[in-house]
Design a protein around this motif. Structure first.
Motif, short mmCIF file in Angstrom:
data_model
loop_
_atom_site.label_atom_id
_atom_site.label_comp_id
_atom_site.label_asym_id
_atom_site.label_seq_id
_atom_site.Cartn_x
_atom_site.Cartn_y
_atom_site.Cartn_z
N GLU A 141 -8.74 -1.44 -13.03
CA GLU A 141 -7.90 -1.05 -12.34
C GLU A 141 -7.88 0.70 -12.20
OE1 GLU A 141 -5.39 -2.48 -10.75
OE2 GLU A 141 -6.51 -4.35 -11.34
N PHE A 163 -8.03 3.04 -9.15
CA PHE A 163 -7.19 4.18 -9.05
C PHE A 163 -7.94 5.33 -8.56
CE2 PHE A 163 -5.64 8.24 -10.95
CZ PHE A 163 -4.51 8.21 -10.46
N TYR A 164 -9.02 5.56 -9.11
CA TYR A 164 -9.95 6.90 -8.78
C TYR A 164 -10.36 6.61 -7.12
CZ TYR A 164 -10.14 8.45 -13.66
OH TYR A 164 -9.83 8.80 -14.78
N MET A 187 -9.03 5.11 -4.89
CA MET A 187 -8.02 5.21 -4.00
C MET A 187 -7.38 6.54 -3.86
SD MET A 187 -5.64 3.65 -2.24
CE MET A 187 -4.26 4.32 -1.16
N SER A 188 -7.42 7.25 -5.17
CA SER A 188 -7.01 8.59 -5.19
C SER A 188 -8.04 9.56 -4.18
CB SER A 188 -7.06 9.32 -6.46
OG SER A 188 -6.05 8.42 -7.34
N ILE A 189 -9.37 9.21 -4.29
CA ILE A 189 -10.16 10.00 -3.49
C ILE A 189 -10.17 9.53 -2.04
CG2 ILE A 189 -12.68 10.37 -2.96
CD1 ILE A 189 -12.99 10.10 -6.07
N ALA A 227 -7.63 8.59 -0.35
CA ALA A 227 -6.41 8.64 0.16
C ALA A 227 -6.42 10.23 0.83
CB ALA A 227 -5.50 8.51 -0.81
N ILE A 228 -7.50 10.85 0.48
CA ILE A 228 -7.70 12.20 1.07
C ILE A 228 -7.51 12.40 2.66
CG2 ILE A 228 -8.95 14.24 0.93
CD1 ILE A 228 -9.30 13.90 -2.02
N ALA A 279 -8.70 2.67 2.48
CA ALA A 279 -8.53 3.28 1.17
C ALA A 279 -8.24 2.04 0.09
CB ALA A 279 -7.50 4.30 1.03
N ALA A 299 -10.19 0.37 -2.77
CA ALA A 299 -9.69 0.37 -4.15
C ALA A 299 -9.65 -0.73 -4.58
CB ALA A 299 -8.24 1.02 -4.21
N SER A 311 -12.33 -2.08 -7.86
CA SER A 311 -11.56 -2.67 -9.18
C SER A 311 -12.27 -4.02 -9.28
CB SER A 311 -10.08 -3.02 -8.95
OG SER A 311 -9.54 -3.75 -10.03
#
Length: 139
Positions: A85, A89-90, A92-94, A96-97, A119, A123, A127
């Motif tokens: 997870e 998260f990482y 998705m965070s990248i 989503a930019i 995205a 993600a 995962s």
């Protein structure tokens, strides 16, 4: 194979098959018009709903098929899940930019929605891959 690993494989399978089907549908609408004019909202929502429903149904079927196996989650499963997870998260965070930049550039909603969908797919797959590798190679 633990029940958690089976659910991870199901998630990976659904995370590949459903987006491919959605992309095939959208690409079938491309010839003959501007891609930004494709009516994508209904099919995208259907794709998301179908992915969720397929994941649930397949997890139930997998649990019914392997009734004799205990459905316990141990410390190893918790740690593998946490790491997977976190990787998701990482990613998705990248990822989503990109839709954020597209929104700031006032791009068509089609592109913003699809990069955000991508995205989420990336993600989920990241995962699942991290979890499967951890189950197969150890952590």
């Amino acid at each position: 194979m633990s029940s958690e690993e089976k659910r991870t494989w199901i998630s990976a399978l659904v995370g590949v098959v459903v987006p491919i089907a959605y992309v095939a549908f959208v690409l079938s609408k491309v010839p003959g018009g501007d891609v930004a004019e494709i009516a994508y909202v209904g099919p995208m929502v259907t794709s998301i709903g179908a992915g969720i429903a397929a994941g649930i149904v397949l997890a139930i079927v997998a649990a019914m098929v392997s009734r004799k196996e205990p459905d316990r989650i141990d410390e190893r499963d918790r740690e593998i899940n946490r790491r997977g997870e976190l990787a998701g998260f990482y990613v998705m965070s990248i990822a989503a930019i990109v839709p954020l930049v597209l929104a700031m550039a006032e791009a068509e909603q089609f592109w913003i929605a699809h990069t955000l969908y991508l995205a989420f797919v990336l993600a989920a797959l990241a995962s699942s891959v991290v979890k499967i590798v951890a189950y197969r190679r150890g952590w």
